[in-house]
Design a protein around this motif. Structure first.
Motif, short mmCIF file in Angstrom:
data_model
loop_
_atom_site.label_atom_id
_atom_site.label_comp_id
_atom_site.label_asym_id
_atom_site.label_seq_id
_atom_site.Cartn_x
_atom_site.Cartn_y
_atom_site.Cartn_z
N GLN A 1 -5.91 3.15 7.06
CA GLN A 1 -5.34 4.28 6.34
C GLN A 1 -5.80 5.59 6.94
N PRO A 2 -4.88 6.50 7.27
CA PRO A 2 -5.28 7.80 7.82
C PRO A 2 -5.87 8.69 6.74
N LYS A 3 -6.76 9.58 7.13
CA LYS A 3 -7.34 10.55 6.21
C LYS A 3 -7.25 11.95 6.84
N PRO A 4 -6.65 12.93 6.20
CA PRO A 4 -5.98 12.79 4.91
C PRO A 4 -4.75 11.89 5.02
N THR A 5 -4.33 11.37 3.90
CA THR A 5 -3.19 10.46 3.85
C THR A 5 -1.94 11.26 3.49
N LEU A 6 -1.12 11.57 4.49
CA LEU A 6 0.06 12.38 4.26
C LEU A 6 1.09 11.63 3.43
N ILE A 7 1.81 12.39 2.62
CA ILE A 7 2.97 11.88 1.90
C ILE A 7 4.11 12.86 2.12
N MET A 8 5.35 12.37 2.13
CA MET A 8 6.48 13.25 2.43
C MET A 8 7.71 12.87 1.62
N SER B 1 -0.32 15.45 0.50
CA SER B 1 -1.23 14.35 0.80
C SER B 1 -1.68 13.69 -0.49
N VAL B 2 -2.09 12.44 -0.36
CA VAL B 2 -2.64 11.70 -1.50
C VAL B 2 -3.82 12.46 -2.09
N GLU B 3 -4.64 13.01 -1.22
CA GLU B 3 -5.84 13.70 -1.68
C GLU B 3 -5.51 14.93 -2.52
N ARG B 4 -4.51 15.71 -2.10
CA ARG B 4 -4.11 16.89 -2.88
C ARG B 4 -3.64 16.49 -4.27
N VAL B 5 -2.84 15.45 -4.33
CA VAL B 5 -2.31 15.01 -5.62
C VAL B 5 -3.43 14.49 -6.52
N ASP C 1 -6.71 15.15 -6.33
CA ASP C 1 -7.63 16.22 -6.70
C ASP C 1 -7.05 17.11 -7.81
N ALA C 2 -5.72 17.20 -7.86
CA ALA C 2 -5.07 18.02 -8.88
C ALA C 2 -4.96 17.29 -10.21
N GLY C 3 -5.35 16.02 -10.24
CA GLY C 3 -5.31 15.26 -11.48
C GLY C 3 -3.93 14.79 -11.89
N ARG C 4 -2.98 14.78 -10.94
CA ARG C 4 -1.64 14.30 -11.26
C ARG C 4 -1.65 12.78 -11.34
N GLU C 5 -0.85 12.23 -12.24
CA GLU C 5 -0.74 10.78 -12.36
C GLU C 5 0.21 10.25 -11.28
N TRP C 6 -0.16 9.16 -10.64
CA TRP C 6 0.63 8.61 -9.55
C TRP C 6 0.49 7.10 -9.49
N VAL C 7 1.41 6.49 -8.76
CA VAL C 7 1.39 5.06 -8.49
C VAL C 7 1.88 4.86 -7.07
N ALA C 8 1.28 3.93 -6.34
CA ALA C 8 1.72 3.61 -4.98
C ALA C 8 2.34 2.21 -4.96
N SER C 9 3.23 2.00 -4.02
CA SER C 9 3.85 0.68 -3.87
C SER C 9 3.57 0.14 -2.47
N ASP C 10 3.65 -1.17 -2.32
CA ASP C 10 3.45 -1.76 -0.99
C ASP C 10 4.77 -1.92 -0.24
N GLY C 11 5.87 -1.44 -0.84
CA GLY C 11 7.17 -1.56 -0.19
C GLY C 11 8.26 -0.92 -1.01
N ASN C 12 9.48 -1.24 -0.68
CA ASN C 12 10.66 -0.70 -1.34
C ASN C 12 10.60 -0.96 -2.85
N CYS C 13 10.64 0.11 -3.64
CA CYS C 13 10.46 -0.01 -5.08
C CYS C 13 11.64 -0.67 -5.78
N ASP D 1 -8.82 3.23 -4.24
CA ASP D 1 -9.56 2.26 -3.45
C ASP D 1 -8.66 1.15 -2.91
N GLU D 2 -7.56 0.86 -3.59
CA GLU D 2 -6.68 -0.22 -3.16
C GLU D 2 -5.63 0.21 -2.13
N LEU D 3 -5.49 1.51 -1.90
CA LEU D 3 -4.47 1.99 -0.96
C LEU D 3 -4.68 1.44 0.45
N ALA D 4 -5.93 1.31 0.86
CA ALA D 4 -6.23 0.88 2.22
C ALA D 4 -5.66 -0.50 2.54
#
Length: 229
Positions: free
Chosen positions: A7-14, A110-114, A116-128, A140-143
């Motif tokens: 996993q890259p750090k910071p972890t970009l999102i777009m 980035s994941v880190e910005r979101v 740190d801002a306390g926003r609620e989020w969920v990640a997926s391992d593929g097409n939702c 911790d599970e993103l990696a």
């Protein structure tokens, strides 16, 4: 899954949207979830059948709801969705958004910005929209959740020994309900002309011009009836 590149750090999102949508996005000061964006989209580039499935797909971990209750981000450019948009344009496919990927603008954070801002989020391992896709709200599970080497690969099509590559390449970072624009790091476009257009949208809105990077390698850029590797 290969573990040669983590996993890259910071972890970009777009997140990408058509440039026609930027004035309304700036006026609102935020991106809205797929299910509530409505009139904010002057030009809709999404496929209706995919959006319908996302309105039905449940998110099994908190904060729950359905996928359409979230603002979608990818972890990498040149996503399968953008490939479809580029191919529909190249092939002149009827009944689809016809403009291709050139007018699309990336909104980058980035994941880190979101987090740190306390926003609620969920990640997926593929097409939702696919039933076997898994979700997690744990940093911790993103990696291990996401196939990071595949996200870096230029070619991600399914192959005989791995028929799940396309699904995994569409892994997403979903921000619940809305995403404030002050969490963005910048914008990316395909050409210098598009960069000037984005800057003009900001000037027209009376806002400070943002950081806009020209990233042609984040796009497919197909023209009609042209195929590129």
């Amino acid at each position: 899954m290969s573990d040669t590149i983590g996993q890259p750090k910071p972890t970009l999102i777009m997140h990408f949207t058509h440039i026609d949508n930027l004035p309304a996005v700036l006026k609102a000061g935020r991106l809205f979830s797929d299910g509530s964006v409505g009139p904010q989209l002057a030009t809709n580039v999404g496929a209706a059948e995919i959006k319908a499935r996302r309105r039905e797909r449940r998110v099994p971990c908190p904060p729950g709801g359905v996928v359409a209750d979230y603002v979608p981000f990818y972890f990498a450019p040149r996503s399968p969705m953008m490939f479809r948009i580029a191919c529909d344009h190249r092939d002149g496919k009827s009944g689809c958004y016809p403009g291709g990927d050139d007018p699309l603008v990336y909104l980058v954070s980035s994941v880190e910005r979101v987090s740190d801002a306390g926003r609620e989020w969920v990640a997926s391992d593929g097409n939702c929209a696919v039933g076997l896709t898994s979700f997690s709200a744990s940093l911790d599970e993103l990696a291990t959740l996401v196939d990071w080497p595949l996200l870096r690969a230029k070619v991600w099509k399914d192959i005989p020994e791995d028929m799940d590559r396309m699904r995994r390449r569409a892994a997403e970072f979903l921000v619940h309900r809305e995403f404030p624009l002050d969490l963005l790091a910048g914008y990316a476009v395909r050409t210098e002309e598009r960069r000037e257009q984005v800057r003009q949208v900001f000037r027209d809105a009376g806002m400070i011009e943002p950081y806009v990077s020209v990233r042609p390698n984040w796009y497919y850029g197909y023209t009609r009836r042209e195929v590129r590797e």
